[in-house]
Scaffold this motif. Sequence first.
Motif, PDB file in Angstrom:
ATOM      1  N   GLY A  70       0.847  -1.198   0.000  1.00  0.00           N
ATOM      2  CA  GLY A  70       0.000   0.000   0.000  1.00  0.00           C
ATOM      3  C   GLY A  70       0.873   1.236   0.000  1.00  0.00           C
ATOM      4  O   GLY A  70       1.674   1.453  -0.899  1.00  0.00           O
ATOM      5  N   GLU A  71       0.743   2.046   1.037  1.00  0.00           N
ATOM      6  CA  GLU A  71       1.529   3.268   1.165  1.00  0.00           C
ATOM      7  C   GLU A  71       2.683   3.111   2.155  1.00  0.00           C
ATOM      8  O   GLU A  71       3.439   4.053   2.364  1.00  0.00           O
ATOM      9  CB  GLU A  71       0.625   4.426   1.613  1.00  0.00           C
ATOM     10  CG  GLU A  71      -0.470   4.768   0.626  1.00  0.00           C
ATOM     11  CD  GLU A  71       0.091   5.319  -0.671  1.00  0.00           C
ATOM     12  OE1 GLU A  71       1.053   6.111  -0.644  1.00  0.00           O
ATOM     13  OE2 GLU A  71      -0.449   4.933  -1.745  1.00  0.00           O
ATOM     14  N   ALA A  72       2.797   1.950   2.786  1.00  0.00           N
ATOM     15  CA  ALA A  72       3.808   1.743   3.826  1.00  0.00           C
ATOM     16  C   ALA A  72       4.876   0.754   3.349  1.00  0.00           C
ATOM     17  O   ALA A  72       4.639  -0.092   2.490  1.00  0.00           O
ATOM     18  CB  ALA A  72       3.147   1.213   5.079  1.00  0.00           C
ATOM     19  N   PHE A  73       6.064   0.899   3.944  1.00  0.00           N
ATOM     20  CA  PHE A  73       7.149  -0.026   3.686  1.00  0.00           C
ATOM     21  C   PHE A  73       7.382  -0.851   4.941  1.00  0.00           C
ATOM     22  O   PHE A  73       7.382  -0.317   6.052  1.00  0.00           O
ATOM     23  CB  PHE A  73       8.442   0.722   3.338  1.00  0.00           C
ATOM     24  CG  PHE A  73       8.428   1.332   1.965  1.00  0.00           C
ATOM     25  CD1 PHE A  73       8.877   0.609   0.875  1.00  0.00           C
ATOM     26  CD2 PHE A  73       7.965   2.620   1.764  1.00  0.00           C
ATOM     27  CE1 PHE A  73       8.867   1.162  -0.398  1.00  0.00           C
ATOM     28  CE2 PHE A  73       7.956   3.185   0.506  1.00  0.00           C
ATOM     29  CZ  PHE A  73       8.405   2.452  -0.573  1.00  0.00           C
ATOM     30  N   ILE A  74       7.581  -2.170   4.746  1.00  0.00           N
ATOM     31  CA  ILE A  74       7.924  -3.032   5.872  1.00  0.00           C
ATOM     32  C   ILE A  74       9.274  -3.662   5.581  1.00  0.00           C
ATOM     33  O   ILE A  74       9.664  -3.837   4.429  1.00  0.00           O
ATOM     34  CB  ILE A  74       6.849  -4.116   6.118  1.00  0.00           C
ATOM     35  CG1 ILE A  74       6.667  -5.009   4.887  1.00  0.00           C
ATOM     36  CG2 ILE A  74       5.514  -3.500   6.507  1.00  0.00           C
ATOM     37  CD1 ILE A  74       5.793  -6.218   5.129  1.00  0.00           C
TER      38      ILE A  74
END
Length: 130
Positions: A70-74
């Motif tokens: 989505g809009e986040a990085f993990i």
Amino acid sequence: MRMLNQEEEADVEVTWEDQQKINSFSKLNAKYSDFELNYESKKQEKEYLDDLTEELELADEDDRIKYKIGEAFISISVEQAQQRIEKDKEILIQELEQIQNEMNSINEQMSQLKVHLYGKFGKAINLEKE
């Protein structure tokens, strides 16, 4: 666009049914174009995933990869990233097959309409993409 010459003109009455078939063809043609664009987009995305798979093969197994969801990085391991990419590729392959099947179905319907419309109107109607 071009003007028809006298040999191409047809003195055929356009019935309501003929107009409905012309409209159906136009709708199918527009839908087909949308599917083509979507297919090319998905195909490009799959190529990017293939390239990413090759890049990850060169990465050290102990490295952490920033994976975008989505809009986040993990931050995940290389192995987890490879697994996620394989799942994404499988989904894309299924979507590509589904889109291709839809395109084939639409193409078949358009071919049937072409046979009828060209049979009635001859060269007076142009149903081909330019």
